[in-house]
Design a protein around this motif. Structure first.
Motif, PDB file in Angstrom:
ATOM      1  N   SER A   1      36.029  34.677  30.218  1.00 24.28           N
ATOM      2  CA  SER A   1      36.672  34.651  31.542  1.00 24.28           C
ATOM      3  C   SER A   1      38.185  34.640  31.412  1.00 24.28           C
ATOM      4  CB  SER A   1      36.189  33.419  32.332  1.00 24.28           C
ATOM      5  OG  SER A   1      34.791  33.442  32.496  1.00 24.28           O
TER       6      SER A   1
ATOM      7  N   ALA B   1      40.871  33.157  36.659  1.00 29.91           N
ATOM      8  CA  ALA B   1      39.901  32.220  36.094  1.00 29.91           C
ATOM      9  C   ALA B   1      40.521  30.844  35.915  1.00 29.91           C
ATOM     10  CB  ALA B   1      39.382  32.748  34.758  1.00 29.91           C
TER      11      ALA B   1
ATOM     12  N   ALA C   1      33.959  32.246  35.606  1.00 32.15           N
ATOM     13  CA  ALA C   1      33.353  33.559  35.399  1.00 32.15           C
ATOM     14  C   ALA C   1      33.371  34.370  36.675  1.00 32.15           C
ATOM     15  CB  ALA C   1      31.925  33.385  34.885  1.00 32.15           C
TER      16      ALA C   1
ATOM     17  N   ALA D   1      36.844  35.596  37.341  1.00 30.57           N
ATOM     18  CA  ALA D   1      37.229  36.662  36.424  1.00 30.57           C
ATOM     19  C   ALA D   1      36.608  37.991  36.830  1.00 30.57           C
ATOM     20  CB  ALA D   1      36.804  36.295  35.010  1.00 30.57           C
TER      21      ALA D   1
END
Length: 452
Positions: free
Chosen positions: A378, A386, A427, A430
């Motif tokens: 990420s 992130a 995650a 990202a």
């Protein structure tokens, strides 16, 4: 022909301390076991049970050799003295029951011999007696004997009691009626199965008779395209469905053999309703539903006469429903995987630091996640987005909940949950956030929606 009145169930309760109860122990049990006409023959089932008991060395399982006593119970043949001894030791009330069927209906009901009666009693007596006596089935104890001394009926005498003395009062009328109905349903099951087969045969004959109607007698104009089925026409072309109904009615009037098969089918349906014990509105609904289904089959038969080559619907491979990408179940599976990653990849020192932060209600340090692959990926893809999502979760997940209980009383488990939620938020940020660090709203909603 068997009916709901074929099986007669007479029951009598002998309360503790009554003269009738004493008479059952001293005289009635002996009458049931030894009267002329009491069938002492050894049945195949008795011999099998006795052989099994001897092979396994089960003392008392089958206390008497089959063929020497008329009494039987759930397990096998029973000695008269054994049954009397159990009755003398029993507390509570005793029930005497007589089950009888007319001799000319016994074969139809599969109650024509002692072995039939044994199977019927061992399959159905205990639950029915438990219902009537208002006690658990495990507490029901009974012995029985089949008598052949009446010229017009076959019957079995049953003596029942509770093994723990819990039955000590009269039976409620509604409970006794339910028990009678259960026994009657069980006795009529063979006759009902035969009648169901006769009903299905009559229905097939009716549809086959309609298939023989000439096409020029139908006088129905079908739609130029689309499905050809009665259900489809009723929904999308009701005027055509009425024409098909009229064509079937005309065929019944013009062809007596069709009318005869319909009458036979209705009689069979009514017979099934009577065997099932349906009455009033429930019986009328059962018969009308069956006749409606028959009419639909007849109409489909007429449609096949008119358009035998019309394809009902193109054959298509049904696609499996795609599993949703988001949802509570999907999120829980995802979070379980992340929690496993936290347990496997976070060092004991970093986990202890996270536990201290949770216990003190302060933000968890980011370094606690540095060993997790999800964190590394990420931060490599979108470090700003992130990082912001990660910081927000680690800070907000451990702040005071204003008196509400924590998600877990175990601080270590709670720390794992917080770290897993932080990985999920990082995650998501990202993937959905841009390279300049804009944290999108979905990342925040995912964090709030996570329930471990």
């Amino acid at each position: 022909m068997a009916s709901r009145s074929s099986l007669v169930v007479n029951a009598r309760v002998h309360l503790p301390g009554s003269r009738g109860r004493s008479a059952v122990i001293t005289n009635n049990i002996e009458y049931v076991a030894t009267r002329e006409g009491a069938d002492k023959s050894a049945t195949v089932d008795d011999l099998r049970r006795s052989e099994l008991a001897e092979r396994m060395g089960l003392v008392g399982y089958c206390a008497e050799r089959p063929g020497s006593t008329a009494l039987f119970d759930q397990n096998g043949a029973v000695q008269l003295r054994t049954a009397r001894r159990e009755l003398e030791k029993a507390d509570g009330a005793i029930v005497t029951v007589v089950l009888s069927v007319r001799r000319d209906e016994a074969c139809e009901l599969d109650l024509a011999c002692k072995e039939d009666w044994q199977r019927f009693c061992r399959r159905n007596l205990s639950p029915a007696l438990a219902e009537a006596m208002g006690i658990p089935e495990s507490s029901v104890r009974w012995v029985a004997a089949e008598h052949e001394n009446h010229p017009s009926s076959k019957h079995v005498h049953v003596i029942a009691w509770s093994s723990d003395g819990s039955f000590d009062s009269l039976m409620a009328r509604n409970a006794l009626d339910r028990a009678r109905n259960d026994l009657t349903d069980a006795a009529l099951a063979p006759a009902l199965a035969v009648e169901h087969e006769a009903r299905d045969l009559a229905r097939s004959r009716t549809v086959d008779a309609v298939r023989g109607v000439p096409v020029n007698e139908t006088n129905v104009t079908l739609p130029p395209d689309g499905r050809i089925s009665y259900a489809h026409l009723r929904r999308w072309h009701p005027e055509v469905a009425k024409e098909v109904d009229s064509a079937v009615a005309r065929a019944e009037s013009a062809h007596p053999e069709i009318k005869a098969t319909v009458v036979a089918y209705r009689e069979s349906v009514e017979r099934c309703a009577d065997l099932r014990g349906l009455k009033g509105v429930e019986r009328d609904r059962y018969v009308s539903d069956a006749m409606r289904e028959l009419r639909a089959r007849q109409c489909n038969a007429v449609l096949r006469i008119i358009a035998p080559d019309r394809t009902a619907i193109p054959t298509q491979d049904l696609e499996r429903t795609r599993r949703p990408e988001r949802g509570p179940a999907t999120e829980r599976r995802y979070m379980r995987a992340l929690a496993g990653e936290v347990r496997a990849c976070v060092s004991p020192e970093n986990l202890d630091a996270a536990c201290r932060a949770v216990r003190e209600h302060r933000p968890i340090p980011k370094r606690c996640l540095q060993g997790c692959p999800s964190y590394t990926l990420s931060m490599a893809k979108a470090p700003i987005a992130a990082g912001k999502a990660l910081a927000r979760v680690l800070a907000s997940a451990t702040e005071s909940r204003k008196g509400r209980r924590d998600l877990s009383d175990d601080v270590g488990q709670q720390a794992e949950r917080v770290l897993a939620r932080a990985l999920a938020a990082a995650a998501s940020a990202a993937i959905r956030g841009d390279a300049v660090g804009i944290a999108l709203a979905p990342a925040k909603s995912i964090v709030k929606g996570m329930i471990l």
